[in-house]
Design an enzyme around this catalytic site. Structure first.
Site: not given
Ligand code: PGA
Length: 248
Positions: A6, A8, A89, A91, A159, A165, A199
Protein backbone atom coordinates in the site's frame (compact mmCIF):
# COMPACT_ATOMS: atom_id res chain seq x y z
CA UNK A 1 0.06 -16.19 0.56
CA UNK A 2 -0.91 -12.70 -0.50
CA UNK A 3 1.36 -9.69 -0.10
CA UNK A 4 -0.10 -6.26 -0.87
CA UNK A 5 1.98 -3.11 -0.95
CA UNK A 6 0.00 0.00 0.00
CA UNK A 7 1.88 3.04 -1.27
CA UNK A 8 -0.61 5.46 0.31
CA UNK A 9 -0.17 9.03 -1.04
CA UNK A 10 3.42 8.44 -2.14
CA UNK A 11 5.29 8.01 -5.38
CA UNK A 12 5.63 9.68 -8.76
CA UNK A 13 5.77 8.53 -12.38
CA UNK A 14 9.55 8.53 -12.06
CA UNK A 15 9.74 6.66 -8.77
CA UNK A 16 7.42 3.98 -10.13
CA UNK A 17 9.81 3.35 -13.02
CA UNK A 18 12.78 3.29 -10.65
CA UNK A 19 10.98 0.91 -8.31
CA UNK A 20 10.38 -1.66 -11.03
CA UNK A 21 13.96 -1.45 -12.26
CA UNK A 22 14.98 -2.95 -8.93
CA UNK A 23 11.93 -4.94 -7.88
CA UNK A 24 12.08 -8.14 -9.88
CA UNK A 25 9.73 -10.46 -8.00
CA UNK A 26 6.74 -11.99 -9.70
CA UNK A 27 3.61 -13.67 -8.41
CA UNK A 28 3.57 -17.45 -8.51
CA UNK A 29 1.11 -20.15 -7.54
CA UNK A 30 2.02 -19.83 -3.85
CA UNK A 31 2.63 -16.11 -3.36
CA UNK A 32 0.52 -13.47 -5.02
CA UNK A 33 1.93 -9.94 -5.08
CA UNK A 34 -0.27 -6.86 -5.42
CA UNK A 35 0.60 -3.16 -5.30
CA UNK A 36 -1.78 -0.31 -4.51
CA UNK A 37 -0.33 2.97 -5.87
CA UNK A 38 -2.30 6.21 -5.90
CA UNK A 39 -5.04 6.14 -8.59
CA UNK A 40 -3.14 8.03 -11.36
CA UNK A 41 -0.36 5.43 -11.36
CA UNK A 42 -2.55 2.32 -11.68
CA UNK A 43 -2.20 2.08 -15.48
CA UNK A 44 1.61 2.37 -15.32
CA UNK A 45 1.68 -0.43 -12.76
CA UNK A 46 0.09 -2.70 -15.33
CA UNK A 47 2.71 -1.69 -17.87
CA UNK A 48 5.50 -2.61 -15.46
CA UNK A 49 4.78 -5.93 -13.91
CA UNK A 50 2.45 -8.28 -15.70
CA UNK A 51 2.43 -10.66 -12.75
CA UNK A 52 1.89 -7.95 -10.13
CA UNK A 53 -1.79 -7.65 -9.32
CA UNK A 54 -3.30 -4.17 -9.33
CA UNK A 55 -4.89 -2.95 -6.12
CA UNK A 56 -6.59 0.35 -5.34
CA UNK A 57 -6.41 2.07 -1.97
CA UNK A 58 -10.07 3.02 -1.81
CA UNK A 59 -13.20 3.52 -3.91
CA UNK A 60 -16.35 5.59 -3.78
CA UNK A 61 -19.45 4.70 -1.79
CA UNK A 62 -21.28 5.56 -5.03
CA UNK A 63 -21.52 2.83 -7.62
CA UNK A 64 -21.17 3.08 -11.38
CA UNK A 65 -21.04 6.67 -12.56
CA UNK A 66 -22.72 9.96 -11.77
CA UNK A 67 -22.33 13.57 -10.67
CA UNK A 68 -19.92 12.96 -7.78
CA UNK A 69 -16.96 15.21 -8.47
CA UNK A 70 -13.66 13.76 -7.36
CA UNK A 71 -14.95 10.24 -6.78
CA UNK A 72 -13.70 7.02 -8.38
CA UNK A 73 -16.13 4.12 -8.52
CA UNK A 74 -15.37 0.43 -8.04
CA UNK A 75 -16.52 -0.24 -11.62
CA UNK A 76 -13.87 2.19 -12.92
CA UNK A 77 -11.20 0.40 -10.94
CA UNK A 78 -12.32 -2.94 -12.37
CA UNK A 79 -12.31 -1.32 -15.81
CA UNK A 80 -8.61 -0.42 -15.58
CA UNK A 81 -7.72 -3.90 -14.37
CA UNK A 82 -7.74 -3.83 -10.56
CA UNK A 83 -8.15 -7.12 -8.75
CA UNK A 84 -8.13 -5.85 -5.15
CA UNK A 85 -9.49 -2.73 -3.45
CA UNK A 86 -8.48 -1.77 0.08
CA UNK A 87 -11.44 -0.53 2.11
CA UNK A 88 -11.69 0.80 5.65
CA UNK A 89 -8.00 1.50 6.17
CA UNK A 90 -7.57 3.09 9.60
CA UNK A 91 -6.27 6.27 7.97
CA UNK A 92 -9.58 6.57 6.10
CA UNK A 93 -11.53 5.83 9.24
CA UNK A 94 -9.48 8.36 11.21
CA UNK A 95 -8.95 11.24 8.76
CA UNK A 96 -12.03 10.86 6.57
CA UNK A 97 -14.46 9.71 9.23
CA UNK A 98 -15.39 6.47 7.55
CA UNK A 99 -17.75 4.35 9.59
CA UNK A 100 -18.41 0.60 9.48
CA UNK A 101 -21.44 1.45 7.31
CA UNK A 102 -19.21 3.33 4.84
CA UNK A 103 -16.84 0.37 4.76
CA UNK A 104 -19.74 -2.02 4.15
CA UNK A 105 -21.06 0.05 1.23
CA UNK A 106 -17.61 0.18 -0.35
CA UNK A 107 -17.17 -3.56 0.20
CA UNK A 108 -20.48 -4.21 -1.56
CA UNK A 109 -19.46 -1.98 -4.46
CA UNK A 110 -16.13 -3.78 -4.83
CA UNK A 111 -17.80 -7.19 -4.84
CA UNK A 112 -20.48 -6.07 -7.31
CA UNK A 113 -17.75 -4.87 -9.63
CA UNK A 114 -16.16 -8.34 -9.54
CA UNK A 115 -13.10 -7.47 -7.45
CA UNK A 116 -11.86 -8.58 -4.04
CA UNK A 117 -12.21 -6.22 -1.05
CA UNK A 118 -9.30 -5.98 1.38
CA UNK A 119 -11.12 -4.93 4.53
CA UNK A 120 -8.92 -3.38 7.22
CA UNK A 121 -9.81 -3.75 10.86
CA UNK A 122 -7.87 -3.29 14.09
CA UNK A 123 -7.83 -1.88 17.58
CA UNK A 124 -6.23 1.28 18.94
CA UNK A 125 -3.64 1.10 21.69
CA UNK A 126 -6.18 2.28 24.27
CA UNK A 127 -8.59 -0.44 23.22
CA UNK A 128 -5.86 -3.09 23.43
CA UNK A 129 -4.79 -1.89 26.87
CA UNK A 130 -8.40 -2.02 28.00
CA UNK A 131 -8.62 -5.63 26.83
CA UNK A 132 -11.16 -4.78 24.12
CA UNK A 133 -9.28 -6.05 21.07
CA UNK A 134 -11.60 -8.94 20.23
CA UNK A 135 -14.74 -6.87 20.89
CA UNK A 136 -13.47 -4.19 18.50
CA UNK A 137 -12.65 -6.73 15.78
CA UNK A 138 -16.02 -8.45 16.21
CA UNK A 139 -17.80 -5.10 16.00
CA UNK A 140 -15.93 -4.08 12.85
CA UNK A 141 -16.91 -7.39 11.22
CA UNK A 142 -20.53 -7.33 12.30
CA UNK A 143 -22.15 -5.52 9.35
CA UNK A 144 -20.13 -7.58 6.95
CA UNK A 145 -21.38 -10.82 8.52
CA UNK A 146 -24.94 -9.57 8.25
CA UNK A 147 -24.83 -8.25 4.70
CA UNK A 148 -22.13 -9.96 2.64
CA UNK A 149 -22.79 -13.29 0.90
CA UNK A 150 -20.94 -16.14 2.58
CA UNK A 151 -19.54 -17.28 -0.78
CA UNK A 152 -17.87 -13.93 -1.51
CA UNK A 153 -14.09 -13.86 -1.69
CA UNK A 154 -12.89 -11.44 0.95
CA UNK A 155 -9.52 -10.48 2.37
CA UNK A 156 -9.35 -9.16 5.92
CA UNK A 157 -6.27 -7.25 7.01
CA UNK A 158 -5.73 -7.31 10.75
CA UNK A 159 -4.02 -3.98 11.33
CA UNK A 160 -3.67 -2.82 14.92
CA UNK A 161 -3.90 0.97 14.54
CA UNK A 162 -0.95 1.52 16.87
CA UNK A 163 1.29 -0.70 14.72
CA UNK A 164 0.74 1.27 11.50
CA UNK A 165 3.75 3.35 10.50
CA UNK A 166 5.18 3.27 14.02
CA UNK A 167 7.77 0.51 13.80
CA UNK A 168 5.91 -1.24 16.62
CA UNK A 169 4.46 -4.71 16.12
CA UNK A 170 2.39 -6.87 18.45
CA UNK A 171 3.94 -9.96 19.99
CA UNK A 172 3.75 -12.98 17.71
CA UNK A 173 1.19 -14.60 19.96
CA UNK A 174 -0.99 -11.48 19.69
CA UNK A 175 -0.79 -11.50 15.89
CA UNK A 176 -1.70 -15.18 15.84
CA UNK A 177 -4.55 -14.61 18.29
CA UNK A 178 -5.97 -11.64 16.31
CA UNK A 179 -5.82 -13.47 12.96
CA UNK A 180 -7.28 -16.65 14.45
CA UNK A 181 -10.08 -14.69 16.04
CA UNK A 182 -10.97 -13.16 12.66
CA UNK A 183 -10.90 -16.57 10.94
CA UNK A 184 -13.13 -18.05 13.66
CA UNK A 185 -15.55 -15.12 13.52
CA UNK A 186 -15.87 -15.55 9.76
CA UNK A 187 -15.98 -19.34 9.80
CA UNK A 188 -19.28 -19.35 7.85
CA UNK A 189 -17.55 -17.65 4.93
CA UNK A 190 -16.06 -19.97 2.36
CA UNK A 191 -13.23 -17.84 0.95
CA UNK A 192 -11.49 -15.65 3.51
CA UNK A 193 -7.81 -14.71 3.51
CA UNK A 194 -6.46 -13.08 6.68
CA UNK A 195 -3.47 -10.74 6.37
CA UNK A 196 -1.47 -9.01 9.04
CA UNK A 197 -0.52 -5.34 8.55
CA UNK A 198 1.40 -2.80 10.62
CA UNK A 199 5.16 -2.15 10.43
CA UNK A 200 5.95 -5.29 8.45
CA UNK A 201 9.51 -5.03 7.09
CA UNK A 202 12.32 -7.15 5.72
CA UNK A 203 13.62 -7.92 9.22
CA UNK A 204 10.41 -9.06 10.90
CA UNK A 205 8.53 -10.65 7.98
CA UNK A 206 9.86 -14.20 8.49
CA UNK A 207 8.87 -14.19 12.11
CA UNK A 208 5.41 -12.78 11.37
CA UNK A 209 4.86 -15.33 8.60
CA UNK A 210 5.85 -18.01 11.11
CA UNK A 211 2.32 -17.64 12.51
CA UNK A 212 0.19 -20.13 10.64
CA UNK A 213 -2.92 -17.94 11.01
CA UNK A 214 -1.21 -15.24 8.92
CA UNK A 215 -1.89 -15.75 5.22
CA UNK A 216 0.02 -12.73 3.99
CA UNK A 217 0.65 -9.07 4.72
CA UNK A 218 -0.53 -5.57 3.95
CA UNK A 219 2.67 -3.56 3.80
CA UNK A 220 2.87 0.23 3.92
CA UNK A 221 6.22 2.02 4.25
CA UNK A 222 8.40 -0.98 3.42
CA UNK A 223 6.58 -1.52 0.11
CA UNK A 224 7.99 1.76 -1.20
CA UNK A 225 11.52 0.39 -0.97
CA UNK A 226 12.07 -2.25 -3.65
CA UNK A 227 14.78 -4.20 -1.79
CA UNK A 228 12.82 -4.21 1.43
CA UNK A 229 9.61 -5.29 -0.31
CA UNK A 230 11.56 -7.99 -2.08
CA UNK A 231 12.84 -9.35 1.25
CA UNK A 232 9.24 -9.56 2.50
CA UNK A 233 8.21 -11.49 -0.62
CA UNK A 234 11.22 -13.78 -0.18
CA UNK A 235 10.13 -14.52 3.39
CA UNK A 236 6.63 -15.38 2.14
CA UNK A 237 8.10 -17.67 -0.52
CA UNK A 238 10.29 -19.40 2.07
CA UNK A 239 7.27 -19.98 4.30
CA UNK A 240 5.27 -21.56 1.46
CA UNK A 241 8.24 -23.77 0.54
CA UNK A 242 8.43 -24.79 4.15
CA UNK A 243 4.70 -25.60 4.17
CA UNK A 244 5.03 -27.65 1.01
CA UNK A 245 7.98 -29.56 2.46
CA UNK A 246 6.21 -30.06 5.74
CA UNK A 247 3.22 -31.60 3.98
CA UNK A 248 5.14 -33.91 1.63
P1 PGA B 1 3.06 0.34 7.59
O1 PGA B 1 1.57 0.55 7.06
O2 PGA B 1 3.54 -0.98 6.99
O3 PGA B 1 3.82 1.53 7.09
O4 PGA B 1 2.98 0.25 9.06
C1 PGA B 1 0.70 -0.54 6.98
C2 PGA B 1 -0.62 -0.08 6.43
O5 PGA B 1 -0.98 1.09 6.61
O6 PGA B 1 -1.34 -0.88 5.80
Amino acid sequence: MLIIGNWKMNGSAESLTTFFKTFQESSDAEVQIAVAPPYPYLPSLKAHGASIFMAAQDCSTHAGSGAFTGEVSAQMLADVGCTYVIVGHSERRQYFHETDQTVLTKTQNVLSAGMVPVICIGETLEQRKAGQTQDVLAHQLKLMIQHIAKEARVVIAYEPVWAIGTGLTPENAEIQEGCNFIARTLSDFSDVTVLYGGSVNGDNASEIFGNDAVQGALVGGASLKPHEFQRIIDSAKRRTNFDVNAVS
